[in-house]
Write an enzyme that holds these catalytic residues in place. Structure first.
Site, PDB file in Angstrom:
ATOM      1  N   ASN A 266      73.490  40.031   6.557  1.00  0.00           N
ATOM      2  CA  ASN A 266      74.713  39.843   6.074  1.00  0.00           C
ATOM      3  C   ASN A 266      74.442  38.375   6.714  1.00  0.00           C
ATOM      4  O   ASN A 266      74.453  38.085   7.987  1.00  0.00           O
ATOM      5  CB  ASN A 266      75.769  39.687   6.032  1.00  0.00           C
TER       6      ASN A 266
ATOM      7  N   ASP B   5      76.416  48.482   4.205  1.00  0.00           N
ATOM      8  CA  ASP B   5      77.460  48.470   4.098  1.00  0.00           C
ATOM      9  C   ASP B   5      76.165  49.856   3.724  1.00  0.00           C
ATOM     10  O   ASP B   5      76.279  51.751   3.897  1.00  0.00           O
ATOM     11  CB  ASP B   5      78.308  48.798   2.650  1.00  0.00           C
TER      12      ASP B   5
ATOM     13  N   ASP C 261      80.458  54.763   8.445  1.00  0.00           N
ATOM     14  CA  ASP C 261      81.565  54.112   8.536  1.00  0.00           C
ATOM     15  C   ASP C 261      81.944  53.998  10.248  1.00  0.00           C
ATOM     16  O   ASP C 261      82.782  54.707  10.559  1.00  0.00           O
ATOM     17  CB  ASP C 261      82.461  54.193   7.697  1.00  0.00           C
TER      18      ASP C 261
ATOM     19  N   PHE D  81      89.542  44.561   9.831  1.00  0.00           N
ATOM     20  CA  PHE D  81      88.714  43.695   9.720  1.00  0.00           C
ATOM     21  C   PHE D  81      88.532  44.002   7.973  1.00  0.00           C
ATOM     22  O   PHE D  81      87.979  44.800   7.669  1.00  0.00           O
ATOM     23  CB  PHE D  81      87.835  42.868  10.364  1.00  0.00           C
TER      24      PHE D  81
HETATM   25  O1  C5P Z   1      85.294  48.848   3.940  1.00  0.00           O
HETATM   26  P1  C5P Z   1      85.118  47.326   4.950  1.00  0.00           P
HETATM   27  O2  C5P Z   1      83.450  47.182   4.539  1.00  0.00           O
HETATM   28  O3  C5P Z   1      85.320  46.432   3.950  1.00  0.00           O
HETATM   29  O4  C5P Z   1      86.066  47.328   5.967  1.00  0.00           O
HETATM   30  C1  C5P Z   1      85.909  46.680   7.166  1.00  0.00           C
HETATM   31  C2  C5P Z   1      86.139  47.031   8.629  1.00  0.00           C
HETATM   32  O5  C5P Z   1      85.169  48.592   8.819  1.00  0.00           O
HETATM   33  C3  C5P Z   1      85.591  46.051   9.181  1.00  0.00           C
HETATM   34  O6  C5P Z   1      86.683  46.679  10.090  1.00  0.00           O
HETATM   35  C4  C5P Z   1      84.444  46.768   9.805  1.00  0.00           C
HETATM   36  O7  C5P Z   1      83.715  46.269  11.003  1.00  0.00           O
HETATM   37  C5  C5P Z   1      84.855  48.016   9.290  1.00  0.00           C
HETATM   38  N1  C5P Z   1      83.133  48.767   9.315  1.00  0.00           N
HETATM   39  C6  C5P Z   1      82.268  49.248  10.503  1.00  0.00           C
HETATM   40  N2  C5P Z   1      81.535  50.313   9.520  1.00  0.00           N
HETATM   41  C7  C5P Z   1      81.072  50.046   7.735  1.00  0.00           C
HETATM   42  C8  C5P Z   1      81.651  49.204   7.435  1.00  0.00           C
HETATM   43  C9  C5P Z   1      82.984  48.606   7.814  1.00  0.00           C
HETATM   44  O8  C5P Z   1      82.644  50.189  11.432  1.00  0.00           O
HETATM   45  N3  C5P Z   1      79.741  50.354   7.997  1.00  0.00           N
END
Ligand code: C5P
Length: 400
Positions: A212, A281, A308, A325
């Site tokens: 991204n 994701d 995550d 964030f």
């Molecule tokens: O669920 P979402 O992607 O919107 O959440 C964003 C937050 O989760 C950010 O702080 C990002 O760094 C963290 N994140 C993560 N691992 C993932 C997806 C998001 O640490 N696989």
């Protein structure tokens, strides 16, 4: 008088920028600092010790084996005397000697002998600055915890243009003020802070990946600001094109799985964790071992969810103060609050990425920060200023 009662030892090396060091002595003294000057042998080719003696009010220390100086303030006393050592200008030669730990004249010996912090203000021709050994020496010194102030980029005394100009005296004074600011301005002192930044890359085959547009700017600004506020910072970064902020331990990773492993390796001892990375994701279910050939008109990639990282950290017993964030294009408040709860976070910083010039890749940003009992809006400003505001909010909330 923001430097009142501060003892600053200014080391001057032999470079053309040495003429600015005279002005630097004046500007430091104007802020109340007690300044003593040390000159390398070659510095005296550019500026006279008499000038610096007149400006600092002390004789200039020049030689390592000076019987009169050793009887009064010898090199070890001088090394102990300083609250901060500033080397300005620091030549490529000085930087190489300090990296090697050489104590071959007074200016290098003082740096090796002092327990005080050392701030290095490089100044040299742009080619010399970009020479691989110089870059490596600077990186090693920064890694050792020395402050690296500058250089600036622009026109040089040699007629060339590029990086290598010494910071202006007023900028150096501002850095010194920042650095020597009292503990009341360092609310994260003694805290260990880890953060993730940048994008991740998910391999498709040996030559292709999904990723991204995250630039890593917000995460790097947070790392830099956290050091200034006194924290010990570990930055786990995906592939970005940004220099490592001074005194930050940087761990480079590629994929989300790598990032998770490196985070978990060292999460135990952390007081604060900030998930600032734009983690992909999904990853490819089966990474091809060989480059995929374009034999078909259409192709489909099977994807599977990535771990995550933030939620994994937030699930731990004894979790650090965990901050996430959220980049949203609509229903910002609702989505941010539900993410705060769902991921078990202590705080979430949401930004509206539908606003032009904000968020991904931009230099400016605005944030809505939420925690379980409250929220605060941090209006649009540059990412560095915003980083500091967010960290001050974290420091305040984690002490509640
Ligand atoms: O669920 P979402 O992607 O919107 O959440 C964003 C937050 O989760 C950010 O702080 C990002 O760094 C963290 N994140 C993560 N691992 C993932 C997806 C998001 O640490 N696989």
């Amino acid at each position: 008088m923001t430097l009142a009662n501060k003892k600053i030892l200014l080391g001057i090396c032999g470079g053309i920028a040495a003429y600015k060091s005279a002005d630097l002595v004046r500007k430091l003294k104007e802020q109340g600092a007690d300044v003593r000057v040390v000159m390398s042998q070659s510095a005296k080719e550019f500026i006279t010790p008499l000038t610096l003696q007149a400006l600092s009010g002390y004789p200039v220390a020049e030689s390592l084996l000076d019987p009169t100086a050793e009887a009064a303030m010898g090199h070890i006393e001088l090394a102990r005397w300083a609250d901060l050592v500033i080397i300005a200008p620091a030549t490529a030669n000085f930087i190489a000697r300090l990296r090697a730990g050489m104590a071959d004249e007074l200016i290098t010996t003082l740096c090796v002998a002092t327990e005080s912090s050392i701030a290095i203000c490089p100044a040299m021709n742009q080619q010399m600055y970009q020479y691989p050994a110089t870059k490596e020496n600077i990186a090693v010194l920064a890694q050792r915890g020395h402050q690296m102030w500058g250089p600036d980029s622009g026109s040089q005394a040699c007629g060339e243009i590029g990086p290598g100009r010494m910071l202006e005296p007023l900028d150096i004074v501002a850095r010194a003020q920042d650095f020597l600011a009292g503990d009341e301005q360092k609310p994260l002192k003694g805290k260990k802070l880890m953060l993730t930044a940048g994008p991740t890359r998910e391999a498709i085959d040996p030559v292709r990946y999904i990723s991204n547009h995250s630039s890593g700017k917000m995460g790097f600004a947070l790392a830099e600001a956290a050091v200034k506020l006194g924290a010990e910072v570990t930055l786990v970064s995906g592939p970005v094109n940004l220099p490592t902020p001074t005194s930050v331990t940087r761990i480079d990773v590629i994929s989300a799985e790598d990032m998770l492993q490196r985070v978990l390796n060292d999460i135990e001892s952390q007081d604060i964790f900030i998930g600032c990375a734009a983690v992909a994701d999904y990853k490819i279910e089966q990474i091809a071992k060989e480059k995929i050939k374009k034999n078909d008109e259409n192709m489909q990639l099977a994807l599977t969810r990535n771990p995550d990282i933030l939620a994994t950290v937030a699930k731990r017993n004894n979790k650090p103060f965990t901050v996430g964030f959220a980049a949203e294009t609509n229903n910002l408040v609702e989505y941010a609050r539900s993410k705060l709860e769902r991921k078990n976070l202590d705080m979430i910083a949401a930004n509206d990425v539908s606003v032009a010039g904000q968020g991904f890749n931009a230099d400016d940003n605005a944030l809505h920060v939420f925690w379980s009992e409250g929220s605060q809006h941090l209006p649009t400003t540059n990412k560095k200023a915003l980083a500091k505001q967010l960290l001050l909010l974290i420091a305040e909330r984690m002490n509640k």
